[in-house]
Motif scaffolding. Structure first.
Motif, PDB file in Angstrom:
ATOM      1  N   GLU A 333       0.726  -1.740  -0.117  1.00 47.07           N
ATOM      2  CA  GLU A 333       0.253   0.300  -0.045  1.00 47.07           C
ATOM      3  C   GLU A 333       1.409   1.665  -0.034  1.00 47.07           C
ATOM      4  OE1 GLU A 333      -2.748  -0.114   3.593  1.00 47.07           O
ATOM      5  OE2 GLU A 333      -3.479  -1.623   2.663  1.00 47.07           O
ATOM      6  N   ASP A 334       2.364   1.171   0.565  1.00 48.82           N
ATOM      7  CA  ASP A 334       3.334   2.297  -0.171  1.00 48.82           C
ATOM      8  C   ASP A 334       3.656   2.138  -0.675  1.00 48.82           C
ATOM      9  OD1 ASP A 334       2.329   3.256   3.178  1.00 48.82           O
ATOM     10  OD2 ASP A 334       3.315   1.498   4.004  1.00 48.82           O
ATOM     11  N   SER A 335       4.403   1.415  -1.561  1.00 46.63           N
ATOM     12  CA  SER A 335       5.033   1.453  -3.302  1.00 46.63           C
ATOM     13  C   SER A 335       4.849   2.629  -3.267  1.00 46.63           C
ATOM     14  CB  SER A 335       4.374   0.712  -4.109  1.00 46.63           C
ATOM     15  OG  SER A 335       3.575  -1.031  -3.640  1.00 46.63           O
ATOM     16  N   ASP A 336       5.066   3.785  -3.719  1.00 43.78           N
ATOM     17  CA  ASP A 336       4.374   4.670  -3.967  1.00 43.78           C
ATOM     18  C   ASP A 336       5.746   5.781  -3.264  1.00 43.78           C
ATOM     19  OD1 ASP A 336       2.093   5.690  -2.147  1.00 43.78           O
ATOM     20  OD2 ASP A 336       2.057   7.653  -2.467  1.00 43.78           O
ATOM     21  N   LYS A 337       6.005   5.788  -2.230  1.00 40.97           N
ATOM     22  CA  LYS A 337       6.950   6.009  -0.723  1.00 40.97           C
ATOM     23  C   LYS A 337       8.130   5.525  -1.345  1.00 40.97           C
ATOM     24  CE  LYS A 337       3.274   7.923   2.572  1.00 40.97           C
ATOM     25  NZ  LYS A 337       2.793   7.418   3.892  1.00 40.97           N
ATOM     26  N   LEU A 338       8.097   4.367  -1.941  1.00 40.77           N
ATOM     27  CA  LEU A 338       9.320   3.511  -1.816  1.00 40.77           C
ATOM     28  C   LEU A 338      10.271   3.684  -3.108  1.00 40.77           C
ATOM     29  CD1 LEU A 338       7.543  -0.195  -0.026  1.00 40.77           C
ATOM     30  CD2 LEU A 338       9.001   2.153   0.543  1.00 40.77           C
ATOM     31  N   TYR A 339       9.839   4.510  -4.097  1.00 41.73           N
ATOM     32  CA  TYR A 339       9.999   4.983  -5.521  1.00 41.73           C
ATOM     33  C   TYR A 339      11.219   3.520  -6.270  1.00 41.73           C
ATOM     34  CZ  TYR A 339       9.919   9.360  -3.380  1.00 41.73           C
ATOM     35  OH  TYR A 339       9.915  11.014  -2.311  1.00 41.73           O
ATOM     36  N   PRO A 340      10.375   2.484  -6.706  1.00 38.82           N
ATOM     37  CA  PRO A 340      10.658   1.478  -7.669  1.00 38.82           C
ATOM     38  C   PRO A 340      11.313   1.776  -9.045  1.00 38.82           C
ATOM     39  CG  PRO A 340       7.840   1.547  -6.817  1.00 38.82           C
ATOM     40  CD  PRO A 340       8.638   2.832  -6.360  1.00 38.82           C
ATOM     41  N   HIS A 341      12.335   1.676  -9.262  1.00 40.49           N
ATOM     42  CA  HIS A 341      13.091   1.519 -11.100  1.00 40.49           C
ATOM     43  C   HIS A 341      11.978   2.043 -11.325  1.00 40.49           C
ATOM     44  CE1 HIS A 341      17.556   1.228  -9.339  1.00 40.49           C
ATOM     45  NE2 HIS A 341      16.665   0.694  -8.663  1.00 40.49           N
ATOM     46  N   GLN A 342      12.092   2.476 -12.286  1.00 46.17           N
ATOM     47  CA  GLN A 342      11.319   3.071 -13.764  1.00 46.17           C
ATOM     48  C   GLN A 342      11.501   1.865 -14.979  1.00 46.17           C
ATOM     49  OE1 GLN A 342       8.467   5.586 -13.421  1.00 46.17           O
ATOM     50  NE2 GLN A 342       9.301   4.895 -12.119  1.00 46.17           N
TER      51      GLN A 342
END
Length: 405
Positions: A333-342
């Motif tokens: 649920e907090d993925s947007d705060k974890l900055y996944p690679h693009q």
């Protein structure tokens, strides 16, 4: 070693006519003819050099086919051709009073077939490598008798983070299937399960250690990751024997800076002795798939090795057998705060260096809630599907993970 060939020939088909070689027109007729020549030489007089040369031709040609595109696009028949080439070469190496070096080369050849090829003739390569490995162990065991104790691994005090009570992964001892399903699996809540692998031989009758790994798998060739984490530019992969891996990356030589990690999806199929030391957690039966669908992975390496913050598409039981690991978990649920690679390749991996985050580049990371723990031998961490997890080995560590749906 005089009776080695009699042991190998005993597991081969009795005659050339009983030795199966059936391929579709996907495999060139010239390759099939070379395979047939290798088969003929297996059952008729021929020079050793000719046997090895013809087998190597099959290996080299099929190797090119295995490496022409992506692995998933490689036709299984070419993987079978590669395995047959390895079978014929290993047989040729052991035919006439082989030296210890030739037997070790035969072991490596079988391992390459097991790693890159496909199972042939009731997994005959696995049977052969078992025979060869027992032959290699005999002189090694005799040499060990009366020798001084092996050099101990230099142990460093691990840097252990403080686990705050309010952020600690909860622990529970031997929950019932119903309790685990209701309280953890269905709501996807991480938990440390205590007491559920106490019966493993790897923790009791045959406790895993460097000496034990050398004894059951020292001469076996396995894939090794070189580098502290797979996102580093200098990270690479190579093939080493287990003994070479231990000598190079565990028993550190002077000036050896690199970290190596044995992370293997096939290790327990490749080395059945290790598979006999572990058991599937009972809780896997709550999944939707069959037992054969469960992927069992080995993670073996020195302290300081890191798995960057990432997520997996399946449920995961991470069982700790040797050493300890620091693990931090974040909710999907907090993925947007974890900055996944693009990039598509690393879309399941965070750009953030978890224990040393760059607050300027990743300002929201510090506000993402997390749970963490230090996983000790005999403990199993349930990592729910898609939960982000960061792992750092605090010391020499051997873990086993079970991916299931």
């Amino acid at each position: 070693m005089a009776d080695l060939w009699s042991k190998i020939s005993a597991v081969l088909p009795l005659s050339e006519e009983q030795f199966p070689l059936q391929f579709s027109d996907k495999v060139e007729s010239s390759v099939v003819e070379m395979l047939q020549r290798c088969r003929q030489q297996l059952y008729s007089p021929s020079t050793r050099s000719s046997r090895i040369l013809n087998a190597q031709i099959v290996i080299d040609f099929s190797w090119e086919k295995l490496n022409m595109g992506t692995w998933r696009d490689v036709d299984k028949e070419w993987r079978c051709v590669y395995s047959y080439g390895c079978l014929f070469k290993a047989s040729a190496l052991c035919r006439e009073d082989p030296s210890e070096g030739e037997i070790l080369e035969a072991v490596k050849t079988c391992d390459m077939g097991l790693l890159m090829g496909a199972a042939i003739m009731d997994d005959l390569l696995q049977v052969m490598v078992g025979i060869l490995q027992r032959e290699v162990r005999k002189p090694a065991e005799e040499e060990d008798r009366g020798q001084p104790q092996a050099k101990r691994v230099k142990m460093e005090l691990p840097r252990v983070p403080v686990i705050k009570e309010e952020q600690a992964v909860p622990r529970i001892r031997c929950p019932s299937l119903e309790s685990f399903n209701t309280n953890h699996l269905l709501p996807l809540r991480p938990v440390i399960l205590e007491g559920i692998i106490d019966h493993w031989p790897a923790l009791n009758q045959r406790p895993w250690s460097l000496e034990y790994l050398r004894s059951v798998a020292g001469c076996r060739t396995v894939p090794v990751e070189v580098g502290s984490r797979y996102t580093d530019e200098e990270w690479s992969q190579t093939l080493l024997t287990v003994n070479e891996f231990i000598d190079r990356f565990i028993v550190h030589k002077d000036g050896e800076e690199a970290l190596g990690y044995l992370a293997q999806h096939q290790l327990f199929d490749q080395i059945p002795e290790l598979k006999e030391d572990i058991r599937l957690p009972d809780y896997c039966c709550l999944g939707e798939g069959e037992e054969d669908d469960i992927t069992v992975n080995a993670w073996f390496g020195p302290g300081g090795t890191v798995s960057p913050l990432h997520q997996d598409p399946q449920q995961n039981f991470l069982a700790q057998v040797v050493g300890s690991k620091y693990i931090r978990l974040y909710s999907p649920e907090d993925s947007d705060k974890l900055y996944p690679h693009q990039s598509q390749l690393l879309h399941n991996t965070s750009q953030v260096e978890v224990e040393h985050p760059d607050s300027d580049r990743f300002p929201s990371f510090s506000s993402a809630p997390y749970l963490d723990c230090v996983l000790q031998p005999g403990e199993v961490l349930f990592i729910p599907v898609k939960h982000w997890h960061y792992v750092r080995s605090l010391e020499l560590s051997f873990s086993v993970s079970f991916w299931w749906s």
